[in-house]
Design a protein around this motif. Sequence first.
Motif, PDB file in Angstrom:
ATOM      1  N   GLY A 126      16.026   6.232   7.696  1.00 21.56           N
ATOM      2  CA  GLY A 126      16.881   7.031   6.816  1.00 21.56           C
ATOM      3  C   GLY A 126      17.998   6.191   6.226  1.00 21.56           C
ATOM      4  N   LEU A 127      18.531   5.256   7.037  1.00 15.15           N
ATOM      5  CA  LEU A 127      19.581   4.361   6.547  1.00 15.15           C
ATOM      6  C   LEU A 127      19.053   3.405   5.486  1.00 15.15           C
ATOM      7  CD1 LEU A 127      22.466   3.195   6.700  1.00 15.15           C
ATOM      8  CD2 LEU A 127      21.629   1.696   8.530  1.00 15.15           C
ATOM      9  N   THR A 128      17.912   2.784   5.740  1.00 16.48           N
ATOM     10  CA  THR A 128      17.382   1.837   4.759  1.00 16.48           C
ATOM     11  C   THR A 128      16.963   2.559   3.481  1.00 16.48           C
ATOM     12  OG1 THR A 128      15.221   1.885   5.877  1.00 16.48           O
ATOM     13  CG2 THR A 128      16.700   0.060   6.432  1.00 16.48           C
ATOM     14  N   GLN A 129      16.399   3.747   3.625  1.00 12.39           N
ATOM     15  CA  GLN A 129      16.014   4.529   2.442  1.00 12.39           C
ATOM     16  C   GLN A 129      17.251   4.889   1.614  1.00 12.39           C
ATOM     17  OE1 GLN A 129      14.866   8.677   2.933  1.00 12.39           O
ATOM     18  NE2 GLN A 129      13.111   8.341   1.572  1.00 12.39           N
ATOM     19  N   ALA A 130      18.322   5.347   2.272  1.00 11.00           N
ATOM     20  CA  ALA A 130      19.544   5.728   1.564  1.00 11.00           C
ATOM     21  C   ALA A 130      20.206   4.514   0.906  1.00 11.00           C
ATOM     22  CB  ALA A 130      20.511   6.417   2.522  1.00 11.00           C
ATOM     23  N   GLY A 172      19.183   2.237  -6.596  1.00  6.38           N
ATOM     24  CA  GLY A 172      18.236   2.642  -7.634  1.00  6.38           C
ATOM     25  C   GLY A 172      16.778   2.396  -7.312  1.00  6.38           C
ATOM     26  N   VAL A 173      16.473   2.183  -6.018  1.00 11.84           N
ATOM     27  CA  VAL A 173      15.089   1.913  -5.602  1.00 11.84           C
ATOM     28  C   VAL A 173      14.635   3.022  -4.659  1.00 11.84           C
ATOM     29  CG1 VAL A 173      13.571   0.308  -4.380  1.00 11.84           C
ATOM     30  CG2 VAL A 173      15.403  -0.574  -5.833  1.00 11.84           C
ATOM     31  N   SER A 174      13.487   3.606  -4.943  1.00 10.35           N
ATOM     32  CA  SER A 174      12.941   4.667  -4.110  1.00 10.35           C
ATOM     33  C   SER A 174      12.033   4.070  -3.038  1.00 10.35           C
ATOM     34  CB  SER A 174      12.148   5.640  -4.991  1.00 10.35           C
ATOM     35  OG  SER A 174      11.575   6.643  -4.202  1.00 10.35           O
ATOM     36  N   THR A 223       9.612   4.364   8.791  1.00  9.44           N
ATOM     37  CA  THR A 223       9.447   2.936   9.071  1.00  9.44           C
ATOM     38  C   THR A 223       8.008   2.500   8.813  1.00  9.44           C
ATOM     39  OG1 THR A 223      11.154   3.073  10.763  1.00  9.44           O
ATOM     40  CG2 THR A 223       9.680   1.187  10.883  1.00  9.44           C
ATOM     41  N   TYR A 224       7.063   3.316   9.261  1.00 12.37           N
ATOM     42  CA  TYR A 224       5.638   2.971   9.155  1.00 12.37           C
ATOM     43  C   TYR A 224       5.191   2.853   7.701  1.00 12.37           C
ATOM     44  CZ  TYR A 224       6.440   5.135  13.665  1.00 12.37           C
ATOM     45  OH  TYR A 224       6.987   5.482  14.861  1.00 12.37           O
ATOM     46  N   THR A 225       5.832   3.583   6.799  1.00 17.84           N
ATOM     47  CA  THR A 225       5.465   3.501   5.383  1.00 17.84           C
ATOM     48  C   THR A 225       6.344   2.507   4.633  1.00 17.84           C
ATOM     49  OG1 THR A 225       6.782   5.480   4.950  1.00 17.84           O
ATOM     50  CG2 THR A 225       4.409   5.786   5.268  1.00 17.84           C
ATOM     51  N   GLN A 226       7.578   2.303   5.095  1.00 14.56           N
ATOM     52  CA  GLN A 226       8.450   1.341   4.409  1.00 14.56           C
ATOM     53  C   GLN A 226       7.925  -0.086   4.505  1.00 14.56           C
ATOM     54  OE1 GLN A 226      12.551   1.780   5.622  1.00 14.56           O
ATOM     55  NE2 GLN A 226      12.682   3.862   4.814  1.00 14.56           N
TER      56      GLN A 226
END
Length: 121
Positions: free
Chosen positions: A38-42, A48-50, A55-58
């Motif tokens: 959640g932290l890396t996604q945010a 500006g990057v989705s 973790t398994y999909t990132q």
Amino acid sequence: PVAAPAGRASAAISFARAQLGKPYVWGATGPSGYDCSGLTQAAWRAAGVSLPRTTYTQINAGRRVSRSELAPGDLVFFYSGISHVGLYIGGGQMIHAPRPGAPVRIAPIDEMPFAGATRVA
């Protein structure tokens, strides 16, 4: 020496730094708490990057890079089951949401078994 982050990586790292001290909350994507992905996604969303949510999909987002190629902003993954992710900030350090009871913090990437890295921008 590690080059200073530029562009989107700099924005992602700045966002993550602003979250230091916030609590780990399983399944949380902010703004009051985060789990690791959640932290890396945010952080990357602020740049500006989705990114995918888990973790398994990132680990499949972006281009895989070796440990020797790490640059600030790269996602770093840990454990054989790819069960933890952090945001590399250079100098062997990352910002991550470690576990329940431990707030978002800066830590060495050597504190867990390294499993891989991805460059998303």
